[in-house]
Design a protein around this motif. Structure first.
Motif, short mmCIF file in Angstrom:
data_model
loop_
_atom_site.label_atom_id
_atom_site.label_comp_id
_atom_site.label_asym_id
_atom_site.label_seq_id
_atom_site.Cartn_x
_atom_site.Cartn_y
_atom_site.Cartn_z
N ASP A 107 0.84 -1.18 0.00
CA ASP A 107 0.00 0.00 0.00
C ASP A 107 0.88 1.24 0.00
OD1 ASP A 107 -2.95 1.04 0.65
OD2 ASP A 107 -1.53 2.19 1.87
N GLU A 108 0.48 2.29 -0.72
CA GLU A 108 1.31 3.47 -0.86
C GLU A 108 1.70 4.07 0.49
OE1 GLU A 108 1.46 7.61 -3.49
OE2 GLU A 108 -0.49 6.73 -2.96
N SER A 109 0.83 3.98 1.48
CA SER A 109 1.10 4.57 2.79
C SER A 109 1.73 3.58 3.77
CB SER A 109 -0.20 5.13 3.39
OG SER A 109 -1.15 4.08 3.59
N PHE A 110 2.21 2.45 3.27
CA PHE A 110 2.72 1.39 4.15
C PHE A 110 3.77 1.90 5.12
CE2 PHE A 110 5.84 -1.86 5.20
CZ PHE A 110 5.06 -2.90 5.68
N PHE A 111 4.70 2.72 4.65
CA PHE A 111 5.81 3.16 5.50
C PHE A 111 5.49 4.41 6.33
CE2 PHE A 111 8.12 1.00 1.97
CZ PHE A 111 8.80 0.04 2.72
N ASP A 112 4.35 5.05 6.08
CA ASP A 112 4.07 6.35 6.71
C ASP A 112 4.21 6.33 8.23
OD1 ASP A 112 3.59 7.23 4.17
OD2 ASP A 112 1.57 8.01 4.57
#
Length: 376
Positions: free
Chosen positions: A211-216
């Motif tokens: 998911d694009e926000s995985f590391f947020d």
């Protein structure tokens, strides 16, 4: 274009692409379409190229497909080389130049003023580091590093800056009267670099089929290190010793490093296939970005943490027998996961049926362990 099957992990797909003969060669006939998408820079060998990525295509993408294309190019760069040049990154040139100006003004201060701000503790990792105190290397053996430092110390000085709101470890700032505007400029630049780090990590997540926000929520604490670097002029005879360099061969410790170079150059990157070091020539308006050890561990070595070093640029003759290098400046922003984040193999980076290469480790455990051995 890198194509990832929805039903498989990232690892086998990436390795098939990078092992294909000429997969990275923009000089082959019939690659006009590929060349239009991606440019290359700085390399002596046809098979080793640091990709030049137009990050504006990700930042301003009108569709998910546009984001995915740039994200895949970024991941491919870190998979094959470990380094990329990032163009159209969103940091104004005047912001970068102001940081360089204030950095130069700091290093021009008298040594006694700078020494008052001396680096003291690897857990804090803040303060001024004088010439010869650090010896970067891949070794983790303290005695071996001590011997290297005595034999061939890194010929540079640096100023280390962390997050300013940390309750335990405080930054060491020069007096405003000694370095006007230094603190404010560096705090603003720190925040600007963090914001770019978040965007690049989002692109990596997309490229790794996360998911694009995985590391947020794993990088939001801003457990980073802003390093200002000054490489003074040095005579040829001081560079002739075995193992001597401006900064010895090493990898970086965290997720990514954002490197801002001046025009002098000196950065060299090791070709993972041949072991030879090749120059990463400065390209105006770009940032050199490399993957660090923790990102490599996170990705199970899908993404490379590549060895690199800083060597002296060409000498300027000062006599018939002696020459001197020009001064060099750079600014490195070492991006890290959160202090207590557990770094363990990402689910999309493990071949089914296999085991992770590395045991889990926290950010603090890994980075502090490396720093303890690096400094005297």
């Amino acid at each position: 274009m890198l194509t990832l099957s929805p039903s498989c992990s990232v690892w086998p797909s990436l390795r098939r692409v990078v092992s294909a003969p000429g997969a990275w060669s923009s000089s082959r006939v019939g690659n006009a379409k590929r060349s239009a998408r991606r440019a290359y820079a700085t390399v002596a060998e046809d098979t080793f190229r640091i990709p030049l990525i137009d990050f504006g295509k990700y930042r301003n993408a009108a569709s998910v497909a546009e984001k995915e294309q740039t994200a895949q190019d970024i991941v491919r760069g870190f998979t094959d080389v470990g380094f990329i040049y990032l163009n159209n990154h969103g940091i104004p040139e005047e912001t970068v130049q102001k940081a360089f100006q204030k950095s130069a003004e700091f290093f021009q201060l008298p040594i006694d003023k700078k020494s008052e701000l001396a680096w003291r503790d690897p857990r804090a990792n803040r303060g001024f580091v004088q010439i010869g105190r650090e010896r970067v290397t891949q070794s983790a053996d303290a005695e071996e590093i001590k011997q290297l430092r005595e034999k061939a110390p890194d010929y540079k000085e640096s100023m280390e800056i962390g997050r300013d709101w940390d309750k335990t470890y405080k930054n060491y700032w020069p007096q405003e009267i000694d370095a006007p505007g230094f603190r404010r400029t560096m705090l603003d630049f720190f925040q600007t670099c963090h914001e770019l780090h978040v965007l690049v990590m989002r692109s990596i997540a997309v490229g790794l089929r996360l998911d694009e926000s995985f590391f947020d929520d794993k990088i939001h604490e801003q457990y980073h290190n802003l390093r200002l670097l000054s490489y003074p002029p040095i005579k040829r005879q001081l560079l002739c010793g075995e193992g001597q360099a401006r900064a010895g061969a090493h990898s970086d410790y965290g997720t990514l490093t954002l490197l801002f170079q001046d025009s002098v150059g000196g950065l060299e990157v090791q070709n993972p296939r041949t072991g030879q070091f090749q120059p990463a020539t400065p390209i105006p308006g770009t940032i050199v970005i490399n993957a660090g050890d923790l990102l490599a561990r996170w990705s199970n070595d899908v993404l490379r943490s590549t060895l690199h070093r800083v060597v002296a640029p060409p000498l300027k003759a000062i006599s018939d027998t002696e020459g001197v290098t020009p001064a060099r400046q750079s600014i490195a922003f070492f991006c890290n996961p959160n202090q207590g984040a557990e770094i363990s193999c990402l689910p999309t980076c493990l071949v089914p049926g296999s085991k992770p290469k590395y045991p889990p480790v926290t950010t603090e455990e890994y980075i502090v362990g490396r720093l303890k051995a690096t400094y005297v």
